[in-house]
Structure formats: structure tokens, C-alpha cells
Design a protein around this motif. Structure first.
Motif, PDB file in Angstrom:
ATOM      1  N   VAL A  30      27.940 -26.562 103.797  1.00 35.55           N
ATOM      2  CA  VAL A  30      29.359 -26.227 103.638  1.00 35.55           C
ATOM      3  C   VAL A  30      30.170 -27.508 103.720  1.00 35.55           C
ATOM      4  CG1 VAL A  30      29.532 -25.648 106.103  1.00 35.55           C
ATOM      5  CG2 VAL A  30      31.290 -24.854 104.523  1.00 35.55           C
ATOM      6  N   LEU A 171      34.219 -11.914 100.814  1.00 34.39           N
ATOM      7  CA  LEU A 171      33.763 -12.724  99.695  1.00 34.39           C
ATOM      8  C   LEU A 171      33.685 -11.890  98.414  1.00 34.39           C
ATOM      9  CD1 LEU A 171      32.795 -15.693  99.234  1.00 34.39           C
ATOM     10  CD2 LEU A 171      30.455 -14.813  99.484  1.00 34.39           C
ATOM     11  N   THR A 190      37.272 -19.927 101.959  1.00 31.38           N
ATOM     12  CA  THR A 190      35.860 -20.286 101.800  1.00 31.38           C
ATOM     13  C   THR A 190      35.415 -19.892 100.402  1.00 31.38           C
ATOM     14  OG1 THR A 190      35.486 -19.914 104.161  1.00 31.38           O
ATOM     15  CG2 THR A 190      33.538 -19.968 102.734  1.00 31.38           C
ATOM     16  N   LEU A 192      32.523 -20.167  96.977  1.00 27.59           N
ATOM     17  CA  LEU A 192      31.169 -20.337  96.469  1.00 27.59           C
ATOM     18  C   LEU A 192      31.246 -20.341  94.943  1.00 27.59           C
ATOM     19  CD1 LEU A 192      28.059 -20.386  97.139  1.00 27.59           C
ATOM     20  CD2 LEU A 192      28.108 -17.904  96.772  1.00 27.59           C
ATOM     21  N   VAL A 214      30.760 -14.329 105.599  1.00 29.83           N
ATOM     22  CA  VAL A 214      30.603 -15.766 105.797  1.00 29.83           C
ATOM     23  C   VAL A 214      30.816 -16.185 107.249  1.00 29.83           C
ATOM     24  CG1 VAL A 214      31.127 -16.389 103.406  1.00 29.83           C
ATOM     25  CG2 VAL A 214      32.994 -16.202 105.087  1.00 29.83           C
ATOM     26  N   PHE A 230      28.690 -24.131  99.838  1.00 29.34           N
ATOM     27  CA  PHE A 230      29.999 -23.516 100.055  1.00 29.34           C
ATOM     28  C   PHE A 230      31.040 -24.616 100.249  1.00 29.34           C
ATOM     29  CE2 PHE A 230      27.311 -19.960 100.984  1.00 29.34           C
ATOM     30  CZ  PHE A 230      28.085 -18.808 100.790  1.00 29.34           C
ATOM     31  N   SER A 232      34.899 -24.961 102.157  1.00 24.70           N
ATOM     32  CA  SER A 232      35.766 -24.217 103.067  1.00 24.70           C
ATOM     33  C   SER A 232      36.744 -25.158 103.747  1.00 24.70           C
ATOM     34  CB  SER A 232      34.914 -23.482 104.119  1.00 24.70           C
ATOM     35  OG  SER A 232      35.712 -22.639 104.923  1.00 24.70           O
ATOM     36  N   HIS A 249      35.340 -16.118  96.650  1.00 23.52           N
ATOM     37  CA  HIS A 249      36.235 -16.598  97.695  1.00 23.52           C
ATOM     38  C   HIS A 249      36.421 -15.566  98.798  1.00 23.52           C
ATOM     39  CE1 HIS A 249      38.512 -14.905  94.317  1.00 23.52           C
ATOM     40  NE2 HIS A 249      39.470 -14.558  95.160  1.00 23.52           N
TER      41      HIS A 249
END
Length: 334
Positions: A30, A171, A190, A192, A214, A230, A232, A249
Motif C-alpha cells: 500500500v 470498496l 483507498t 485499487l 480494506v 493499493f 491510500s 475505491h
């Protein structure tokens, strides 16, 4: 005492509330969301044209009337008597709602809602979410046209998100490019990328909602998390996050918060979703076929236990074959 805008209470930024630390402790890669090298409207438009990565911009909303007019106390003064329908007493954990979303809806005055969202004694979040800005506030308070240029032919939509500490949009993936703008309070965003969609472990019946929490990642149950990256960061008032279409997100608040987002550009294509469906395997194909029959051909209504549930993948496939629009009922600008 109400948390001051732009200042996160350090006590809330624990691994329980902050996905960054939870993901790192689980061994997941991350990283901070990249910050734009050029913090200007031209730099933002360049990032949109490239559409290869999420980017954070700061300082582009300093002249927006919303920065002052949308502070909670000002909203109470200006719109306090207006009736709104909000989500009250929301769950604080889990990916799905324990019951249908409609059962959390309550109608109250805007002033009553503001009082509830600022009440530090609240143990369950409340959210006035997915609210079309033009139906509640003045869209002119946000200068999206100045940032992006004239409205595009693909359709745009602007939504407002006002809620207490602890609100969570789990997410998920949107169809359009997105500018997420923090007006008051702080949130963690956050992300992806779409290319890592298999690591999002979409629900078998819904390709745009993830089974991953997450803040509580489980790499034993979801081993592909170890192969994904990820992004964030905590966003403060004045921050804008460009989220390319398809990018997964998760957004959650650390304080009472006011945010606005703007969807724009062409929608994610039907073929991209079909390609993802093909990669996910037989369990997804079987569920899609079942929902195609149940919710498409037979017209059976669907549960709404996701956060503002989109139609199931099977229903969307049915719509695509019937009308040519895979996004019917799921494109916020339509």
C-alpha cells in the motif's frame, strides 16, 4: 466539542479505522496516492487525458463558495428546515448491510440531520449520501467546469456526501471518471487500479462491489491481495482526488465530513466487464446466468444490501442485450 474542519482526531486514526495500517500489517503493498507534480487546472486536465493513475491535487478549490457555505453550521442556517432522507444508525463493520438499505432510511429536517452528524455521543454513523447536488445545494458553489473545461457530450453528474464520523463507502468501482473533492473534515481514500480487479474479489452477483474490507484484509481467504498494489491517503479540505473510471475505491470518514464528487467522461465499456467476468471463472458465470433469468427475463426485484446497490451483473447483461446499454440504471448521469 466538534472536531475542527481539516483536523483529524488522532485517536480515530488507528489500524481499526485506517486501512493503510491494516493493509500493511497484512503484508499488502500500500502506497500513498501520488500527488500531482503540477497543481493547476492544466495539470488536472492532463491527468484526466492520460487516465493511467489516480492523482491528488490541492489548492484548486480555494475560490469555491462551497468551502465556506457548506460548513455544517452554515448548512443548518441556510437549509435547516428542508426535508431530507438520510441513512441513520448504519452498521460500523461488515461489507454488506445486515438488512435492506431502505430500512436505514429516515426522513427528517436538514437541521436535525446536521445535529445528528455532529453529535459526538453517536455510536452508529449517519449519512446523507449519493444526494444529487442540484436537488439540495447550489452546484455553482463548486467550479468543476473551470477545472475540466466545458461539459462533455458523455454526460456529467455531481453528488454530495454529508455524514458523521465512521461513514464508509466500501470498496467498489464506478463507471465514469471521478473527481472526489473534500470540502470539510477528513477522510481516507483507498484505491485499487482496475488492472488488479481480480484482487478486489468482486461479489459473484455484482462485478462492481468488492468482498474486501480494506480495514480488515484477510490474505488467507483472499490471497490475490498479496499481488496487488493499493494506494491510500488521508484527504483534507481542499484536496481533490482524480479516480479514473473502473478504479476501485473505498472512502471512509474520520470526522464529520462534507464531500462532493463529479462523474464525467465516457462510461466503462461492456467489453471490459465481459473480459473481467471471463477471468473470474465458472462461479461468476453461473451466478450471472441465474440473475439474467431471475432479474432480467422474470423481472424479479433485487435486494439493496450493497452501499447504494447497482443492478446485478446478470441484470446488466440482460439490459445490454435488450437495449444496448450495459449501464442502464447504473450510470449516475443518466
Amino acid at each position: 466539542m466538534t472536531t475542527s474542519p481539516g483536523t483529524a482526531d488522532a485517536r480515530t486514526l488507528t489500524s481499526e479505522a485506517d486501512p493503510r495500517e491494516a493493509l500493511r500489517q497484512a503484508g499488502v503493498d500500500v502506497r500513498p496516492i501520488p500527488r500531482a507534480a503540477e497543481q493547476t487546472p492544466d495539470g488536472l486536465r492532463r491527468a484526466v487525458r492520460q487516465r493511467d493513475t489516480p492523482v491528488v491535487f490541492s489548492g484548486l478549490t480555494e475560490d469555491w463558495p462551497a468551502r465556506a457555505a457548506w460548513a455544517p453550521e452554515r448548512l443548518r442556517e441556510t437549509f435547516g428546515d428542508q426535508k431530507v432522507t438520510a441513512l441513520m444508525d448504519l452498521p460500523t463493520d461488515g461489507v454488506l448491510y445486515p438488512k435492506d438499505q431502505s430500512l436505514y432510511e429516515r426522513t427528517l429536517t436538514f437541521g436535525e440531520f446536521i445535529d445528528a452528524m455532529l453529535d459526538e455521543r453517536r455510536t452508529k454513523p449517519c449519512y446523507l449520501a449519493y444526494q444529487r447536488t442540484s436537488e439540495l445545494l447550489d452546484p455553482a458553489d463548486c467550479g468543476f467546469t473551470a477545472l475540466l473545461g466545458p461539459a462533455n457530450r458523455h454526460g456529467t453528474d455531481t453528488r454530495t456526501w454529508i455524514g458523521s464520523a465512521g461513514t464508509r463507502s466500501m470498496l467498489h468501482s464506478d463507471l465514469k471518471d471521478n473527481l472526489f473533492c473534500q470540502i470539510w473534515g477528513t477522510k481516507t481514500v483507498t484505491l485499487l487500479p482496475w488492472r488488479d480487479s481480480r484482487a478486489a474479489y468482486p461479489f459473484p452477483d455484482n462485478l462492481v462491489n468488492s468482498q474486501i474490507d480494506v480495514a480488515h484484509p484477510d490474505v488467507v481467504r483472499h490471497p490475490l491481495l498479496r499481488e496487488a498494489t493499493f494506494y491510500s491517503s488521508v484527504v483534507q479540505p481542499g484536496d481533490i482526488v482524480f479516480i479514473p473510471r473502473g478504479c476501485w475505491h473505498d472512502i471512509r470518514s474520520h470526522t464529520p465530513s462534507v464531500s462532493v464528487n463529479h462523474w464525467f467522461g465516457p462510461s466503462q465499456s461492456f467489453t471490459e466487464y465481459l473480459a473481467l467476468l471471463g477471468r473470474l471463472g465458472p462461479a461468476y458465470w453461473q451466478r450471472t446466468a441465474r440473475d439474467f433469468i431471475e432479474h432480467g427475463l422474470r423481472g424479479k426485484s433485487e435486494e439493496t444490501r450493497f452501499f447504494f446497490s447497482p443492478p446485478s451483473t446478470g441484470k446488466r447483461l440482460y439490459d445490454a442485450l435488450r437495449t444496448g446499454n450495459f449501464s442502464e440504471g447504473n450510470d449516475p448521469s443518466s
